[in-house]
Design an enzyme around this catalytic site. Structure first.
Site, PDB file in Angstrom:
ATOM      1  N   LYS A  41       0.802  -1.197   0.000  1.00 58.88           N
ATOM      2  CA  LYS A  41       0.000   0.000   0.000  1.00 58.88           C
ATOM      3  C   LYS A  41       0.844   1.261   0.000  1.00 58.88           C
ATOM      4  O   LYS A  41       0.374   2.346  -0.339  1.00 58.88           O
ATOM      5  CB  LYS A  41      -0.885   0.015   1.263  1.00 58.88           C
ATOM      6  CG  LYS A  41      -1.900  -1.098   1.306  1.00 58.88           C
ATOM      7  CD  LYS A  41      -2.762  -0.976   2.568  1.00 58.88           C
ATOM      8  CE  LYS A  41      -2.584  -2.197   3.427  1.00 58.88           C
ATOM      9  NZ  LYS A  41      -3.274  -2.170   4.703  1.00 58.88           N
ATOM     10  N   GLY A  42       2.082   1.136   0.430  1.00 61.23           N
ATOM     11  CA  GLY A  42       2.909   2.314   0.728  1.00 61.23           C
ATOM     12  C   GLY A  42       3.026   3.359  -0.355  1.00 61.23           C
ATOM     13  O   GLY A  42       3.154   4.539  -0.062  1.00 61.23           O
ATOM     14  N   GLU A  97       7.845   2.453  -6.103  1.00 61.46           N
ATOM     15  CA  GLU A  97       7.973   2.104  -4.690  1.00 61.46           C
ATOM     16  C   GLU A  97       8.041   3.352  -3.822  1.00 61.46           C
ATOM     17  O   GLU A  97       8.551   4.387  -4.241  1.00 61.46           O
ATOM     18  CB  GLU A  97       9.260   1.277  -4.465  1.00 61.46           C
ATOM     19  CG  GLU A  97       9.023  -0.200  -4.309  1.00 61.46           C
ATOM     20  CD  GLU A  97       8.315  -0.588  -3.003  1.00 61.46           C
ATOM     21  OE1 GLU A  97       7.579   0.238  -2.415  1.00 61.46           O
ATOM     22  OE2 GLU A  97       8.501  -1.728  -2.570  1.00 61.46           O
ATOM     23  N   ASP A  98       7.541   3.228  -2.615  1.00 62.69           N
ATOM     24  CA  ASP A  98       7.661   4.319  -1.654  1.00 62.69           C
ATOM     25  C   ASP A  98       9.095   4.427  -1.151  1.00 62.69           C
ATOM     26  O   ASP A  98       9.697   5.487  -1.178  1.00 62.69           O
ATOM     27  CB  ASP A  98       6.675   4.122  -0.482  1.00 62.69           C
ATOM     28  CG  ASP A  98       6.738   2.719   0.126  1.00 62.69           C
ATOM     29  OD1 ASP A  98       7.507   1.858  -0.363  1.00 62.69           O
ATOM     30  OD2 ASP A  98       5.999   2.469   1.098  1.00 62.69           O
ATOM     31  N   ASP A 101      14.613  -0.020   1.250  1.00 63.67           N
ATOM     32  CA  ASP A 101      15.331  -0.119   2.521  1.00 63.67           C
ATOM     33  C   ASP A 101      16.467  -1.139   2.335  1.00 63.67           C
ATOM     34  O   ASP A 101      17.542  -0.790   1.867  1.00 63.67           O
ATOM     35  CB  ASP A 101      14.299  -0.513   3.585  1.00 63.67           C
ATOM     36  CG  ASP A 101      14.847  -0.534   4.996  1.00 63.67           C
ATOM     37  OD1 ASP A 101      15.826   0.166   5.266  1.00 63.67           O
ATOM     38  OD2 ASP A 101      14.271  -1.242   5.849  1.00 63.67           O
ATOM     39  N   LYS A 129      17.201   4.281   1.596  1.00 68.40           N
ATOM     40  CA  LYS A 129      18.121   4.347   2.742  1.00 68.40           C
ATOM     41  C   LYS A 129      19.367   3.572   2.357  1.00 68.40           C
ATOM     42  O   LYS A 129      19.438   2.364   2.594  1.00 68.40           O
ATOM     43  CB  LYS A 129      17.502   3.664   3.964  1.00 68.40           C
ATOM     44  CG  LYS A 129      16.266   4.310   4.531  1.00 68.40           C
ATOM     45  CD  LYS A 129      15.824   3.501   5.761  1.00 68.40           C
ATOM     46  CE  LYS A 129      14.400   3.763   6.118  1.00 68.40           C
ATOM     47  NZ  LYS A 129      13.889   2.835   7.158  1.00 68.40           N
ATOM     48  N   PHE A 150      13.306   5.637  10.713  1.00 72.30           N
ATOM     49  CA  PHE A 150      12.019   5.067  10.324  1.00 72.30           C
ATOM     50  C   PHE A 150      11.082   6.205   9.986  1.00 72.30           C
ATOM     51  O   PHE A 150      10.811   7.068  10.811  1.00 72.30           O
ATOM     52  CB  PHE A 150      11.425   4.164  11.406  1.00 72.30           C
ATOM     53  CG  PHE A 150      10.363   3.281  10.830  1.00 72.30           C
ATOM     54  CD1 PHE A 150      10.698   2.133  10.129  1.00 72.30           C
ATOM     55  CD2 PHE A 150       9.028   3.632  10.923  1.00 72.30           C
ATOM     56  CE1 PHE A 150       9.717   1.345   9.533  1.00 72.30           C
ATOM     57  CE2 PHE A 150       8.035   2.855  10.340  1.00 72.30           C
ATOM     58  CZ  PHE A 150       8.387   1.704   9.645  1.00 72.30           C
ATOM     59  N   VAL A 151      10.627   6.229   8.735  1.00 77.44           N
ATOM     60  CA  VAL A 151       9.815   7.352   8.277  1.00 77.44           C
ATOM     61  C   VAL A 151       8.370   6.933   8.003  1.00 77.44           C
ATOM     62  O   VAL A 151       8.099   5.780   7.665  1.00 77.44           O
ATOM     63  CB  VAL A 151      10.427   8.012   7.013  1.00 77.44           C
ATOM     64  CG1 VAL A 151      11.735   8.700   7.349  1.00 77.44           C
ATOM     65  CG2 VAL A 151      10.619   7.003   5.892  1.00 77.44           C
ATOM     66  N   ASP A 157       3.651   3.864   6.391  1.00 79.51           N
ATOM     67  CA  ASP A 157       2.997   3.625   7.682  1.00 79.51           C
ATOM     68  C   ASP A 157       3.941   3.080   8.734  1.00 79.51           C
ATOM     69  O   ASP A 157       5.025   2.589   8.437  1.00 79.51           O
ATOM     70  CB  ASP A 157       1.889   2.584   7.507  1.00 79.51           C
ATOM     71  CG  ASP A 157       2.453   1.171   7.358  1.00 79.51           C
ATOM     72  OD1 ASP A 157       3.323   0.970   6.478  1.00 79.51           O
ATOM     73  OD2 ASP A 157       2.058   0.277   8.121  1.00 79.51           O
ATOM     74  N   ARG A 163      -0.397   6.935   7.298  1.00 79.27           N
ATOM     75  CA  ARG A 163      -0.311   6.973   5.830  1.00 79.27           C
ATOM     76  C   ARG A 163      -0.852   8.283   5.258  1.00 79.27           C
ATOM     77  O   ARG A 163      -0.470   8.706   4.174  1.00 79.27           O
ATOM     78  CB  ARG A 163      -1.109   5.812   5.216  1.00 79.27           C
ATOM     79  CG  ARG A 163      -0.498   4.436   5.451  1.00 79.27           C
ATOM     80  CD  ARG A 163      -1.125   3.414   4.500  1.00 79.27           C
ATOM     81  NE  ARG A 163      -0.895   2.046   4.917  1.00 79.27           N
ATOM     82  CZ  ARG A 163       0.191   1.340   4.620  1.00 79.27           C
ATOM     83  NH1 ARG A 163       1.164   1.880   3.922  1.00 79.27           N
ATOM     84  NH2 ARG A 163       0.318   0.096   5.028  1.00 79.27           N
TER      85      ARG A 163
HETATM   86  P1  IMP Z   1      12.953  -3.641   1.903  1.00 77.18           P
HETATM   87  O1  IMP Z   1      12.518  -4.944   1.351  1.00 77.18           O
HETATM   88  O2  IMP Z   1      13.785  -3.803   3.143  1.00 77.18           O
HETATM   89  O3  IMP Z   1      13.660  -2.757   0.887  1.00 77.18           O
HETATM   90  O4  IMP Z   1      11.677  -2.912   2.432  1.00 77.18           O
HETATM   91  C1  IMP Z   1      10.835  -2.254   1.624  1.00 77.18           C
HETATM   92  C2  IMP Z   1       9.505  -2.005   2.248  1.00 77.18           C
HETATM   93  O5  IMP Z   1       9.580  -1.883   3.672  1.00 77.18           O
HETATM   94  C3  IMP Z   1       8.983  -0.675   1.775  1.00 77.18           C
HETATM   95  O6  IMP Z   1       8.260  -0.817   0.572  1.00 77.18           O
HETATM   96  C4  IMP Z   1       8.138  -0.219   2.920  1.00 77.18           C
HETATM   97  O7  IMP Z   1       6.835  -0.726   2.798  1.00 77.18           O
HETATM   98  C5  IMP Z   1       8.798  -0.813   4.140  1.00 77.18           C
HETATM   99  N1  IMP Z   1       9.682   0.164   4.811  1.00 77.18           N
HETATM  100  C6  IMP Z   1      11.030   0.195   4.823  1.00 77.18           C
HETATM  101  N2  IMP Z   1      11.507   1.229   5.530  1.00 77.18           N
HETATM  102  C7  IMP Z   1      10.416   1.889   5.975  1.00 77.18           C
HETATM  103  C8  IMP Z   1      10.248   3.094   6.746  1.00 77.18           C
HETATM  104  O8  IMP Z   1      11.186   3.787   7.188  1.00 77.18           O
HETATM  105  N3  IMP Z   1       8.959   3.452   6.988  1.00 77.18           N
HETATM  106  C9  IMP Z   1       7.882   2.745   6.539  1.00 77.18           C
HETATM  107  N4  IMP Z   1       8.004   1.643   5.795  1.00 77.18           N
HETATM  108  C10 IMP Z   1       9.251   1.203   5.523  1.00 77.18           C
HETATM  109 MG    MG Z   2       6.289  -0.588   0.258  1.00 72.09          MG
END
Ligand code: IMP
Ligand code: MG
Length: 174
Positions: A41-42, A97-98, A101, A129, A150-151, A157, A163
């Site tokens: 949903k992000g 993508e939002d 990470d 990040k 953490f944002v 969310d 959100r």
């Molecule tokens: P990744 O697989 O570790 O790259 O994580 C990606 C997903 O984790 C993103 O699409 C977000 O939904 C969630 N996410 C990662 N960091 C944050 C944050 O700081 N705030 C909120 N959601 C996050």
């Molecule tokens: Mg996401």
């Protein structure tokens, strides 16, 4: 009551950057359009603004994924909760993508989309990040890099809250 996250990126900064990304994307895909694939949903808020900033023929189809529980660490396991409604064979796909990470989610989704015979798959992410990166996920269009915070807000969310904040804020987690 929720504590008020401190402003990291104000609504007007996000809007200005989104307009730049949209113009760049319209330029790069000039003449042949693209399929925007927001990851729910992000990225629903970012994708809504980005789509309107792209002056080119666009189709929009959503992917739903779940990679987080109530915590703040990526599990590395990506579950598809909603799949695309149409084939993407021979299409130019832009995953939206939002935030990237660890990169695990984007890497997984790009390889999933690649199996469906698209002409191209690129990635647009509002935030990254870099210090948390665990796999090299190429981001073709990036809004902002941020520190390891953490944002929330603008679609992002914490445990399904925040959100609807119009800006991106940092949460001071206990
Ligand atoms: P990744 O697989 O570790 O790259 O994580 C990606 C997903 O984790 C993103 O699409 C977000 O939904 C969630 N996410 C990662 N960091 C944050 C944050 O700081 N705030 C909120 N959601 C996050
Ligand atoms: Mg996401």
């Amino acid at each position: 009551m929720d504590s008020r996250p401190r402003v990291l990126l104000a609504a007007d900064e996000i809007a200005a950057r989104t307009r730049q990304l949209g113009a760049q994307i319209a330029h790069d895909y000039a003449g042949h359009g693209l399929v925007l694939v927001p990851v729910l949903k992000g990225s629903f808020v970012f994708a809504a603004d980005l789509a309107r900033a792209i002056d080119a023929p666009v189709r929009i189809d959503f992917l739903g994924v779940r990679s987080y529980g109530a915590g703040t660490e990526s599990s590395g396991v990506v579950q598809i909760t909603h799949d695309l409604s149409r084939p993407i064979e021979r299409e130019d796909v832009l995953l939206v993508e939002d935030i990237v990470d660890t990169g695990l989610t984007v890497a997984h989704l790009v390889s999933l989309l690649q199996t469906r015979g698209p002409r191209s798959v690129r990635v647009c992410a509002l935030l990254q990040k870099p210090s948390r990166s665990r796999v090299s996920a190429a981001i073709d269009y990036l809004g902002f890099t941020i520190d390891d915070l953490f944002v929330v807000g603008y679609g992002l969310d914490f445990d399904e809250r925040y959100r609807n904040l119009p800006y991106i804020g940092a949460l001071d987690l206990p």
